[in-house]
Scaffold this motif. Structure first.
Motif, PDB file in Angstrom:
ATOM      1  N   HIS A 113     -30.160  -0.544 -10.632  1.00 27.94           N
ATOM      2  CA  HIS A 113     -30.079  -0.614 -12.083  1.00 27.94           C
ATOM      3  C   HIS A 113     -31.462  -0.944 -12.638  1.00 27.94           C
ATOM      4  O   HIS A 113     -32.099  -1.900 -12.185  1.00 27.94           O
ATOM      5  CB  HIS A 113     -29.079  -1.679 -12.520  1.00 27.94           C
ATOM      6  CG  HIS A 113     -27.660  -1.361 -12.147  1.00 27.94           C
ATOM      7  ND1 HIS A 113     -26.801  -0.679 -12.981  1.00 27.94           N
ATOM      8  CD2 HIS A 113     -26.968  -1.621 -11.004  1.00 27.94           C
ATOM      9  CE1 HIS A 113     -25.635  -0.537 -12.387  1.00 27.94           C
ATOM     10  NE2 HIS A 113     -25.704  -1.091 -11.175  1.00 27.94           N
ATOM     11  N   MET A 114     -31.924  -0.147 -13.579  1.00 26.85           N
ATOM     12  CA  MET A 114     -33.230  -0.329 -14.197  1.00 26.85           C
ATOM     13  C   MET A 114     -33.070  -0.645 -15.683  1.00 26.85           C
ATOM     14  O   MET A 114     -32.262  -0.039 -16.375  1.00 26.85           O
ATOM     15  CB  MET A 114     -34.091   0.931 -14.054  1.00 26.85           C
ATOM     16  CG  MET A 114     -35.453   0.845 -14.763  1.00 26.85           C
ATOM     17  SD  MET A 114     -36.333   2.427 -14.862  1.00 26.85           S
ATOM     18  CE  MET A 114     -36.708   2.722 -13.144  1.00 26.85           C
ATOM     19  N   PHE A 115     -33.874  -1.605 -16.158  1.00 22.16           N
ATOM     20  CA  PHE A 115     -33.935  -1.943 -17.573  1.00 22.16           C
ATOM     21  C   PHE A 115     -35.395  -1.786 -17.987  1.00 22.16           C
ATOM     22  O   PHE A 115     -36.252  -2.580 -17.605  1.00 22.16           O
ATOM     23  CB  PHE A 115     -33.409  -3.357 -17.805  1.00 22.16           C
ATOM     24  CG  PHE A 115     -31.999  -3.516 -17.293  1.00 22.16           C
ATOM     25  CD1 PHE A 115     -30.913  -3.205 -18.087  1.00 22.16           C
ATOM     26  CD2 PHE A 115     -31.768  -3.932 -15.987  1.00 22.16           C
ATOM     27  CE1 PHE A 115     -29.622  -3.303 -17.605  1.00 22.16           C
ATOM     28  CE2 PHE A 115     -30.479  -4.044 -15.488  1.00 22.16           C
ATOM     29  CZ  PHE A 115     -29.405  -3.722 -16.302  1.00 22.16           C
ATOM     30  N   VAL A 116     -35.678  -0.721 -18.726  1.00 23.14           N
ATOM     31  CA  VAL A 116     -37.050  -0.314 -18.973  1.00 23.14           C
ATOM     32  C   VAL A 116     -37.326  -0.268 -20.471  1.00 23.14           C
ATOM     33  O   VAL A 116     -36.441   0.048 -21.277  1.00 23.14           O
ATOM     34  CB  VAL A 116     -37.326   1.068 -18.329  1.00 23.14           C
ATOM     35  CG1 VAL A 116     -36.480   2.159 -18.975  1.00 23.14           C
ATOM     36  CG2 VAL A 116     -38.805   1.426 -18.375  1.00 23.14           C
ATOM     37  N   THR A 140     -29.224   4.618 -10.603  1.00 24.34           N
ATOM     38  CA  THR A 140     -29.321   5.680  -9.608  1.00 24.34           C
ATOM     39  C   THR A 140     -28.765   5.180  -8.285  1.00 24.34           C
ATOM     40  O   THR A 140     -28.814   3.967  -8.005  1.00 24.34           O
ATOM     41  CB  THR A 140     -30.784   6.133  -9.410  1.00 24.34           C
ATOM     42  OG1 THR A 140     -30.823   7.281  -8.553  1.00 24.34           O
ATOM     43  CG2 THR A 140     -31.630   5.046  -8.785  1.00 24.34           C
ATOM     44  N   PRO A 141     -28.219   6.060  -7.440  1.00 23.19           N
ATOM     45  CA  PRO A 141     -27.825   5.634  -6.091  1.00 23.19           C
ATOM     46  C   PRO A 141     -29.052   5.162  -5.311  1.00 23.19           C
ATOM     47  O   PRO A 141     -30.165   5.675  -5.507  1.00 23.19           O
ATOM     48  CB  PRO A 141     -27.223   6.904  -5.478  1.00 23.19           C
ATOM     49  CG  PRO A 141     -26.873   7.786  -6.630  1.00 23.19           C
ATOM     50  CD  PRO A 141     -27.872   7.478  -7.702  1.00 23.19           C
ATOM     51  N   VAL A 142     -28.843   4.207  -4.413  1.00 26.82           N
ATOM     52  CA  VAL A 142     -29.973   3.678  -3.646  1.00 26.82           C
ATOM     53  C   VAL A 142     -30.616   4.742  -2.770  1.00 26.82           C
ATOM     54  O   VAL A 142     -31.775   4.602  -2.364  1.00 26.82           O
ATOM     55  CB  VAL A 142     -29.560   2.464  -2.787  1.00 26.82           C
ATOM     56  CG1 VAL A 142     -29.226   1.273  -3.645  1.00 26.82           C
ATOM     57  CG2 VAL A 142     -28.405   2.828  -1.862  1.00 26.82           C
ATOM     58  N   ASN A 143     -29.886   5.819  -2.487  1.00 24.99           N
ATOM     59  CA  ASN A 143     -30.456   6.872  -1.641  1.00 24.99           C
ATOM     60  C   ASN A 143     -31.228   7.922  -2.447  1.00 24.99           C
ATOM     61  O   ASN A 143     -31.669   8.918  -1.889  1.00 24.99           O
ATOM     62  CB  ASN A 143     -29.370   7.550  -0.802  1.00 24.99           C
ATOM     63  CG  ASN A 143     -28.305   8.251  -1.643  1.00 24.99           C
ATOM     64  OD1 ASN A 143     -28.363   8.231  -2.870  1.00 24.99           O
ATOM     65  ND2 ASN A 143     -27.336   8.854  -0.969  1.00 24.99           N
ATOM     66  N   ASN A 144     -31.371   7.714  -3.751  1.00 28.18           N
ATOM     67  CA  ASN A 144     -32.170   8.623  -4.586  1.00 28.18           C
ATOM     68  C   ASN A 144     -32.995   7.805  -5.573  1.00 28.18           C
ATOM     69  O   ASN A 144     -32.845   7.915  -6.788  1.00 28.18           O
ATOM     70  CB  ASN A 144     -31.245   9.596  -5.325  1.00 28.18           C
ATOM     71  CG  ASN A 144     -32.000  10.778  -5.912  1.00 28.18           C
ATOM     72  OD1 ASN A 144     -33.200  10.955  -5.690  1.00 28.18           O
ATOM     73  ND2 ASN A 144     -31.309  11.595  -6.688  1.00 28.18           N
ATOM     74  N   PRO A 145     -33.901   6.966  -5.062  1.00 23.94           N
ATOM     75  CA  PRO A 145     -34.549   5.939  -5.887  1.00 23.94           C
ATOM     76  C   PRO A 145     -35.696   6.428  -6.771  1.00 23.94           C
ATOM     77  O   PRO A 145     -36.245   5.635  -7.540  1.00 23.94           O
ATOM     78  CB  PRO A 145     -35.060   4.943  -4.843  1.00 23.94           C
ATOM     79  CG  PRO A 145     -35.302   5.780  -3.629  1.00 23.94           C
ATOM     80  CD  PRO A 145     -34.249   6.840  -3.631  1.00 23.94           C
ATOM     81  N   GLN A 150     -30.227   8.040 -14.181  1.00 23.92           N
ATOM     82  CA  GLN A 150     -29.385   8.546 -15.260  1.00 23.92           C
ATOM     83  C   GLN A 150     -29.192   7.447 -16.299  1.00 23.92           C
ATOM     84  O   GLN A 150     -28.954   6.287 -15.962  1.00 23.92           O
ATOM     85  CB  GLN A 150     -28.011   8.983 -14.725  1.00 23.92           C
ATOM     86  CG  GLN A 150     -28.079  10.118 -13.713  1.00 23.92           C
ATOM     87  CD  GLN A 150     -28.478  11.445 -14.339  1.00 23.92           C
ATOM     88  OE1 GLN A 150     -28.033  11.776 -15.440  1.00 23.92           O
ATOM     89  NE2 GLN A 150     -29.311  12.199 -13.640  1.00 23.92           N
ATOM     90  N   LYS A 151     -29.272   7.853 -17.574  1.00 23.07           N
ATOM     91  CA  LYS A 151     -29.156   6.869 -18.656  1.00 23.07           C
ATOM     92  C   LYS A 151     -27.729   6.340 -18.754  1.00 23.07           C
ATOM     93  O   LYS A 151     -26.762   7.101 -18.701  1.00 23.07           O
ATOM     94  CB  LYS A 151     -29.565   7.498 -19.988  1.00 23.07           C
ATOM     95  CG  LYS A 151     -29.541   6.525 -21.164  1.00 23.07           C
ATOM     96  CD  LYS A 151     -30.026   7.188 -22.438  1.00 23.07           C
ATOM     97  CE  LYS A 151     -29.973   6.235 -23.615  1.00 23.07           C
ATOM     98  NZ  LYS A 151     -30.462   6.867 -24.871  1.00 23.07           N
TER      99      LYS A 151
END
Length: 347
Positions: A113-116, A140-145, A150-151
């Motif tokens: 999870h990203m908060f940008v 994003t899934p951990v296997n596609n970092p 996706q928003k």
């Protein structure tokens, strides 16, 4: 006998050299504008990831159209550039269609999870820093970092102008803090939200005690909060553009100001200026701080008064270049300290 000792001694030195953290740690290979590092352990890849704001100082004197760069490492010593993040399938280039700053990232249930900080600005019509900012949640899934982001949503209404989130877990809740103020307000606050599922958010008001409190710190300016837990305490580090302010807390809510670290430049290569915008990684109960440095920036010209005073975007583009550095934190007499000149050997 002496030859055997020499060979043994040389082998030990070579082994330690291979595990010695370099300075600088990493530099963006395109525009040399790597800053605002966020370090995350990816359990799927068994790699450390640094996500960073990829400024473009070799191109122009603004902070806009910046993508998020990615570097990876197995050992925190040797770092490889992996490219730039894609959001909703777009991007992945060294020039972004909008502006992304200062990612805060946490892993939960095989998802990152990203908060940008996000801004619409692509040209400096509202100054070199652009206009209003929003804290946007991506996952994003951990296997596609790198390419899978996706928003999810925006964390606040349009009446707030915000930057610089930090995220951490406390028991069964995930907490996000960010700097912001209402568009009509004069004072910035440190906003605090919490969730258990990354869908429903509880507003917990502003931070308490000394943080963002000029009476405690003597400064009316702070940004880039970063919260982490280590050695039985919570620590909060902010960037007042004068080294780092450090706070400690027993509950991650009530903060006590303890002083400043990494204000003075060090002696390592390109580590000669104040540290800026950090994150921290805990490995084997050791705490390592990651930050950026602008080695050629003339802060003295910016602090001058009267004729001849310069702003950063008045200086040559070379002065805007930035590099990532790494140092080790220690606790001495209950306070967080850092000797940026200390040699770091990763075991």
């Amino acid at each position: 006998m002496s030859l055997i000792f020499f060979m043994w001694f040389s082998a030990i030195n070579s082994f330690e050299s291979d595990r010695m953290v370099p300075a600088p740690l990493f530099v963006d290979p395109n525009y040399r504008g790597s800053c605002d590092p966020e370090i995350v352990w990816n359990e799927h890849d068994q790699l450390w990831y640094i996500y960073y704001t990829a400024r473009r100082p070799m191109l122009e004197n603004t902070w806009l159209q910046t993508p998020l760069g990615v570097a990876v490492s197995k050992d925190m010593v040797n770092w490889e550039f992996k490219g730039y993040c894609k959001f909703d399938g777009l991007g992945g280039e060294k020039d972004a269609a909008s502006t992304f700053w200062a990612p805060a990232i946490i892993s939960a249930n095989d998802t990152l999870h990203m908060f940008v900080t996000w801004k619409t600005d692509t040209v400096p019509t509202k100054g070199a820093w652009g206009g209003q900012g929003w804290i946007v949640h991506y996952k994003t899934p951990v296997n596609n970092p790198v390419n899978g982001w996706q928003k999810v949503n925006v964390l606040h209404a349009d009446n707030l102008n915000t930057i610089d989130a930090t995220v951490y877990k406390n028991k069964d809740q995930f907490h996000v803090w960010f700097k912001g103020k209402e568009l009509t307000a004069k004072k910035n606050e440190l906003y605090h939200l919490a969730t258990t599922d990354f869908n429903t958010w509880q507003k917990l008001g502003f931070s308490k005690s000394d943080v963002f409190n000029a009476e405690a710190t003597g400064s009316n300016f702070e940004e880039a909060p970063y919260i982490f837990e280590w050695k039985g305490k919570y620590w909060l580090i902010t960037d007042p553009h004068d080294g780092f302010f450090v706070y400690s807390s027993n509950d991650a809510e009530n903060w006590k100001f303890q002083g400043t670290i990494l204000k003075e430049g060090g002696n390592r290569n390109l580590d000669n200026s104040m540290a800026r915008h950090c994150s921290v990684a805990i490995k084997d109960d050791r705490a390592f701080i990651f930050y950026h440095v602008e080695p050629w920036r003339r802060y003295d010209l910016e602090k001058k008064k009267g004729p001849g005073k310069q702003r950063i975007f008045d200086q040559p583009l070379k002065n805007r270049e930035s590099v990532l550095q790494m140092a080790e934190l220690e606790i001495i007499d209950g306070k967080l300290t850092c000797d940026r000149d200390k040699t770091i050997i990763i075991k």
